[in-house]
Design a protein around this motif. Sequence first.
Motif, mmCIF file in Angstrom:
data_model
loop_
_atom_site.group_PDB
_atom_site.id
_atom_site.type_symbol
_atom_site.label_atom_id
_atom_site.label_comp_id
_atom_site.label_asym_id
_atom_site.label_seq_id
_atom_site.Cartn_x
_atom_site.Cartn_y
_atom_site.Cartn_z
ATOM 1 N N TYR A 195 0.873 -1.170 0.000
ATOM 2 C CA TYR A 195 0.000 0.000 0.000
ATOM 3 C C TYR A 195 0.907 1.215 0.000
ATOM 4 O O TYR A 195 1.844 1.305 0.796
ATOM 5 C CB TYR A 195 -0.894 -0.030 1.234
ATOM 6 C CG TYR A 195 -1.873 1.119 1.357
ATOM 7 C CD1 TYR A 195 -2.020 1.784 2.566
ATOM 8 C CD2 TYR A 195 -2.647 1.528 0.284
ATOM 9 C CE1 TYR A 195 -2.923 2.827 2.694
ATOM 10 C CE2 TYR A 195 -3.540 2.568 0.396
ATOM 11 C CZ TYR A 195 -3.683 3.217 1.611
ATOM 12 O OH TYR A 195 -4.577 4.245 1.729
ATOM 13 N N ILE A 254 1.250 5.633 -0.539
ATOM 14 C CA ILE A 254 0.514 6.889 -0.380
ATOM 15 C C ILE A 254 1.427 8.052 -0.767
ATOM 16 O O ILE A 254 2.633 8.018 -0.488
ATOM 17 C CB ILE A 254 0.078 7.082 1.093
ATOM 18 C CG1 ILE A 254 -0.676 5.857 1.601
ATOM 19 C CG2 ILE A 254 -0.786 8.334 1.242
ATOM 20 C CD1 ILE A 254 -0.883 5.866 3.116
ATOM 21 N N GLN A 290 1.960 -1.702 11.180
ATOM 22 C CA GLN A 290 1.317 -0.532 11.792
ATOM 23 C C GLN A 290 1.947 0.773 11.335
ATOM 24 O O GLN A 290 1.352 1.826 11.479
ATOM 25 C CB GLN A 290 1.426 -0.628 13.326
ATOM 26 C CG GLN A 290 0.819 -1.869 13.935
ATOM 27 C CD GLN A 290 -0.681 -1.893 13.817
ATOM 28 O OE1 GLN A 290 -1.294 -0.886 13.456
ATOM 29 N NE2 GLN A 290 -1.284 -3.031 14.088
ATOM 30 N N LYS A 291 3.173 0.704 10.832
ATOM 31 C CA LYS A 291 3.927 1.922 10.602
ATOM 32 C C LYS A 291 4.136 2.188 9.119
ATOM 33 O O LYS A 291 4.544 1.311 8.368
ATOM 34 C CB LYS A 291 5.300 1.813 11.268
ATOM 35 C CG LYS A 291 5.242 1.610 12.761
ATOM 36 C CD LYS A 291 6.633 1.408 13.322
ATOM 37 C CE LYS A 291 7.195 0.069 12.916
ATOM 38 N NZ LYS A 291 8.526 -0.159 13.523
ATOM 39 N N LEU A 292 3.889 3.443 8.741
ATOM 40 C CA LEU A 292 4.260 3.889 7.405
ATOM 41 C C LEU A 292 5.763 4.123 7.364
ATOM 42 O O LEU A 292 6.349 4.594 8.340
ATOM 43 C CB LEU A 292 3.570 5.205 7.067
ATOM 44 C CG LEU A 292 2.138 5.193 6.582
ATOM 45 C CD1 LEU A 292 1.645 6.617 6.400
ATOM 46 C CD2 LEU A 292 2.014 4.422 5.285
ATOM 47 N N PHE A 335 8.276 6.468 5.352
ATOM 48 C CA PHE A 335 8.240 7.622 4.471
ATOM 49 C C PHE A 335 9.520 7.729 3.650
ATOM 50 O O PHE A 335 10.611 7.416 4.142
ATOM 51 C CB PHE A 335 8.084 8.913 5.290
ATOM 52 C CG PHE A 335 6.686 9.143 5.753
ATOM 53 C CD1 PHE A 335 6.237 8.588 6.939
ATOM 54 C CD2 PHE A 335 5.811 9.907 5.006
ATOM 55 C CE1 PHE A 335 4.939 8.798 7.374
ATOM 56 C CE2 PHE A 335 4.508 10.118 5.430
ATOM 57 C CZ PHE A 335 4.066 9.560 6.610
#
Lengths: 111, 112
Positions: free
Chosen positions: B32, B34, B98-100, B102
């Motif tokens: 996923y 973003i 749980q963690k994006l 970046f």
Amino acid sequence: SQTIHQWPATLVQPVGSPLSLECTVEGTSNPNLYWYRQAAGRGLQLLFYSVGIGQISSEVPQNLSASRPQDRQFILSSKKLLLSDSGFYLCAWNRPGVPQHFGDGTRLSIL
Amino acid sequence: GESVGLHLPTLSVQEGDNSIINCAYSNSASDYFIWYKQESGKGPQFIIDIRSNMDKRQGQRVTVLLNKTVKHLSLQIAATQPGDSAVYFCAEIAQGAQKLVFGQGTRLTINP
């Protein structure tokens, strides 16, 4: 709709003073909550995250702590601030499988 | 992975031109992705997302492309406007995590 609030927007504190930044989310229940720090012109560093009341995961060793006393409240604290704690602090929330949404941040300056 | 210590790369484009911002990711388990836009003094704003079962997704003036073979993500902004000036971050997450994570961010500047 869901909203996230952070306060204060700006804070100037002397070295050695305590800190409490608050973040609250409205319009959802049992969110995942996150605290990030961002140095000027840099990326986002995850500090803490929480998947439920009283559950805190710390990502980096540091002078800060986090607490989640209520489902939609996330607090970032320090007993004694250091100069290196200066930065832009961002709170975010999400539910699993959907994007994180960020607050407007708190700019913290340590003198 | 995280690149919180690096200076941001920059991209300058003329107003009205198209912009392409690129992002490489490292975790092949990420499913996923973003894109966020961060204006000066504000928190990042969600722009568009894409799941790994797609290779393209379009929004209003924005398109995200995903190439899983080379672990590459791009954000295309059509007919850039002054309001598009900001720092753009990509983020990835693996299923169940749980963690994006970046990317380092890219500063987009629109020239009049």
